[in-house]
Structures are given as structure tokens and as C-alpha cells.
Design a protein around this motif. Sequence first.
Motif, short mmCIF file in Angstrom:
data_model
loop_
_atom_site.label_atom_id
_atom_site.label_comp_id
_atom_site.label_asym_id
_atom_site.label_seq_id
_atom_site.Cartn_x
_atom_site.Cartn_y
_atom_site.Cartn_z
N ALA A 1 0.84 -1.20 0.00
CA ALA A 1 0.00 0.00 0.00
C ALA A 1 0.88 1.24 0.00
O ALA A 1 0.48 2.31 -0.46
CB ALA A 1 -0.91 -0.01 1.22
N THR B 1 -3.91 -3.75 0.96
CA THR B 1 -2.61 -4.43 1.07
C THR B 1 -2.81 -5.89 1.44
O THR B 1 -3.77 -6.24 2.13
CB THR B 1 -1.72 -3.75 2.13
N ASN C 1 -4.72 2.97 12.19
CA ASN C 1 -3.40 2.89 12.79
C ASN C 1 -2.94 4.32 13.02
O ASN C 1 -2.82 5.06 12.04
CB ASN C 1 -2.44 2.17 11.82
N TYR D 1 -6.99 -2.51 7.84
CA TYR D 1 -7.39 -3.31 9.02
C TYR D 1 -8.87 -3.68 9.05
O TYR D 1 -9.34 -4.26 10.03
CB TYR D 1 -7.00 -2.57 10.32
N LYS E 1 -1.06 -7.61 5.78
CA LYS E 1 -1.60 -8.15 7.04
C LYS E 1 -2.49 -9.37 6.78
O LYS E 1 -2.61 -10.25 7.62
CB LYS E 1 -2.41 -7.07 7.79
N ASP F 1 -7.90 4.00 3.16
CA ASP F 1 -6.95 2.93 3.47
C ASP F 1 -7.70 1.82 4.21
O ASP F 1 -8.19 2.02 5.32
CB ASP F 1 -5.81 3.50 4.34
N ARG G 1 5.29 -7.98 -0.46
CA ARG G 1 5.19 -6.57 -0.87
C ARG G 1 4.16 -6.40 -2.00
O ARG G 1 4.47 -5.95 -3.10
CB ARG G 1 6.56 -6.00 -1.32
C1 LIG Z 1 -2.76 1.84 7.93
C2 LIG Z 1 -1.68 1.18 7.12
N1 LIG Z 1 -1.68 1.32 5.80
C3 LIG Z 1 -0.73 0.77 5.03
C4 LIG Z 1 0.29 0.03 5.60
C5 LIG Z 1 1.43 -0.45 4.73
O1 LIG Z 1 1.12 -1.49 3.98
P1 LIG Z 1 2.21 -2.16 3.02
O2 LIG Z 1 3.06 -3.04 3.87
O3 LIG Z 1 1.35 -2.90 2.07
O4 LIG Z 1 3.00 -1.09 2.34
C6 LIG Z 1 0.32 -0.16 6.97
C7 LIG Z 1 1.41 -0.94 7.57
O5 LIG Z 1 1.65 -0.97 8.73
C8 LIG Z 1 -0.69 0.44 7.75
O6 LIG Z 1 -0.69 0.32 9.08
#
Ligand SMILES: Cc1ncc(COP(=O)(O)O)c(C=O)c1O
Length: 456
Positions: A128, A266, A208, A239, A269, A236, A276
Motif C-alpha cells: 500500500a 494491502t 493505525n 485493518y 496483514k 486505506d 510486498r
Molecule cells: C494503515 C496502514 N496502511 C498501510 C500500511 C502499509 O502497507 P504495506 O506493507 O502494504 O506497504 C500499513 C502498515 O503498517 C498500515 O498500518
Amino acid sequence: VVGQAPAGMSGDGALQLAAEDLHEALQDPLLGALGFLNEVMARYPDAISFAPGAPNPALLDELDVAAQLDRCVAHFARSRGLSARAARRMLFEYAPSRGLINDLLAEALRRDEGIDVPSDAIVVTVGAQEAMLLVVRALCRAPDDMLAVVSPCFVGIAGAARLLDVPVIAIDEGEHGVEVAAVEAACRRARAGGKRIRALYVAPDFSNPSGTVLGLDARRRLLELARREHLVLIEDCTYGFTAAPDAELPSLKALDATGHVVMLGTFAKLCLPGARVGFVVADQVVADGGGTRRLLADELATLKSVVTVNTSPIGQAVVGGMLLEAGCSLAALGRMRSRTYRHRLASLLDALDRHLLPGAAAVGVSWNRPAGGFFVRMRLPVPVDAALLERSASQFGVLWAPMSSFHVGGGGHDELRLSCSYLEPAEIEEGVGRLSRFLHATIRREDAHRDAPTGR
Ligand SMILES: Cc1ncc(COP(=O)(O)O)c(C=O)c1O
């Protein structure tokens, strides 16, 4: 000795660069925050770390990478009418910037959320994180466009904007996430100053670092505001999958009837961060003066072709295989993990209650109780800074993340973030025990300092 060498040269004649000649973003504490946490973790390998928002690696012990690659290669062969050999070669070659598993993602979005976009409206990105960089770059034209973020927020979005010299406006988060009236006021202020807030970054599900969830009504009001203000919402969804089945809310993108939402996702998680692989859904039409109409995703793919060229085909095929195994449903993939994470979060909250609750409020220690996501936010009666983290790690063997790292306009100096995702329940229990001893000692010490005669 170095100080005596001529400017631009160290004592041994090697080129020496001045930090102030490099890009300003490198001096920004936001960009340094992640490196700092990793550095502390490396120095205290035996500490229990509530710092990383990374998925639990034990969940991947059984992952059969070869089987996932085979599954995805078979799909490439079937869907593109290729021989098995030609489909396998796709893993080893340069790939289209737009991606290889876009059809699977489009199918999953349709199936899970009724989001009906062509596969061309999706770009598969290097996490992401790359999607953030591409979207901010494409949407913001210097010097008048600004990116608004809900603060505190994920460091990666503010960092991407800083890297691109796009000004960032912080909109303080309320108890239930972004406050629509605050966004409206920020748009008005920007306009009055001859600027424009081009886009708002928002993580509506278990953000986050705060763990907030934007209610359904607020989602609808935010979309209405986006329409009125011609604002792009960068959603985004990282989660969202951790919500309990009866508490899932539709994404902004699913509610969006007018194309104001660019959605970021993404597999970090849901599957594995090491692959990636992330994606962006950008089905907005971009029209030029000559009447040519393209999708925003086309523009993002053009940018990507000069950033990372393409996302690793091997990484795409691993997560593509996992998606196929889950019936081409991100929601089904999420359900396979979400129970585990909710259990981890419940273990963390339960341990905090048992170890800290008696007496916590009386001394000014409190924490939130999110129903999902990876994070708990804790307030302390003392400044929460690098020195405190160092003491926590060196003397008590427990690590966490200072919340100030996530605040864009300053703030969060009395808060820390605890992540439950990386640890096993037994480690969570032991870690909270250490945290409790650390807090008792720290708060006692502060009290002693306050009560001590000053001698003046
Ligand atoms: C809210 C949020 N968006 C995006 C990401 C990053 O995702 P990626 O590992 O796919 O770059 C994170 C990673 O901790 C995240 O907490």
C-alpha cells in the motif's frame, strides 16, 4: 579532523555530503520514526515488543509458497489461454506496470463488497506504501494542492507527501475517527488562503495508530462533503478485515456513488508483508482538453512505470494463489486471520485490565478498547519520548511505540501505542507484566521527583 577538511571533502579526500543539501524530508522526524523503532528493537533483541504493526509470523509457518505459485500460474494459463510453460515464464519476466492479478482483485471486490470496477481500474503496487506515493503524486499539482490527513495517522502517508513536497494539513481525529465538520472547516480555511485540499487520507476501519472506526452515518456525511468540496477521499482499508462478522461496515468505496474514493489495500496483514503486494482502485475518469478520457489507474500505472516498473510477479502470484484458494474473496481470506487477531487483542486488553486496572485511573493511566485492528492507545501521566522508551527497553525489557511519531502537526506526547499482532498470547501476558512494572516504577519516580525539595 573532518572539521578541518575543505567543505565537501572529508579528511581522507572522500566526498562528504552536507545533510542540509539533501532533501528536507530526510530531516523530518516522521521519516526517522520507523528507523528509530527498528534500531531500538535491534539493540534489545530479548525485549518483548509491542511496537511492530506486523502480522504474526507464526501464522505463515505452514505457507506452501510453491503450491500458491502453481495455483496462480494455472490461473494465468486458464484465463489467458497460455501454455503451462508460457504462464510459468510470466513469473520471471518484467510484467505490466498495472499488475498481473487485477482480474482476481476486481472479482474479489465485486464479490465481497459489490464494488464493480473493471480490472483496468486497479493497479497492483509494491505494498500500500507505493500506492500512497503514486496517488499523492498524481493528484497533487504544485504549489497549491495540499493533502489532508486525519492525525494521528500511519506514518507512510505523511512521509510520502513530505517526500513529494506536497504540503500536509493535519485534521485532528475525534473519539470516533475523522470529524466531518473539521474537514469542512479545513477546506474552507484552505480556500480562504488561496489553496485547495485536494485529497483526504482516511482509514475508516480500526485506524493505525488509534483503532477508531468511522460510523456508517459519518461515512455517508464524509462522502457528501467530498462531493460538495470536490475532495478525493484516499481510503486505506488495511485493518477492515479484523472486524467481527456482525460488526463489518461497508467501505467508503462501496458507498461511493460518484467516484470520489480512491481505495488502497494491502496483502501485508492478510497474507504476508514480505511479498510486498498492495493495490489501488482508481476508476475515476481523467479527461484532457483534447477529449481523451483515461482512468486515473492508467495515470498511476504510468507513474509506477518510472518508480518500481512493476510489482514482483512472484510476489503477486503468491498472494494471487492465496486469494484463489480463498475462493477469490478478500473477505474470506480476512476471516481466516481475523479471529486470531481479535483473540490477540482481547488477550492484550484482558492482561492490561488484570495487571494495571486497579489504580490506573487514579494515577492518570488509561487506554482505549478497540473492537478490532492491531493497536491499543495508552495515555500516561508522564512525557512519552525516546528516553522513556530507552528506559523501558533497557531496564524492563518491553518495547512500544511513542504516539508522537504518528502525529503530523505535533501532539501525542503523553501517549504510546501497543500492538498485539506480532506476539503470541503468552508473550502478551509476560509483556504486559513487564509494562506494569515499568509503569509502576516510572510513575513512582515521577512522584518522587515532584515531591522532592528543590533546594532553592
Ligand atoms: C494503515 C496502514 N496502511 C498501510 C500500511 C502499509 O502497507 P504495506 O506493507 O502494504 O506497504 C500499513 C502498515 O503498517 C498500515 O498500518
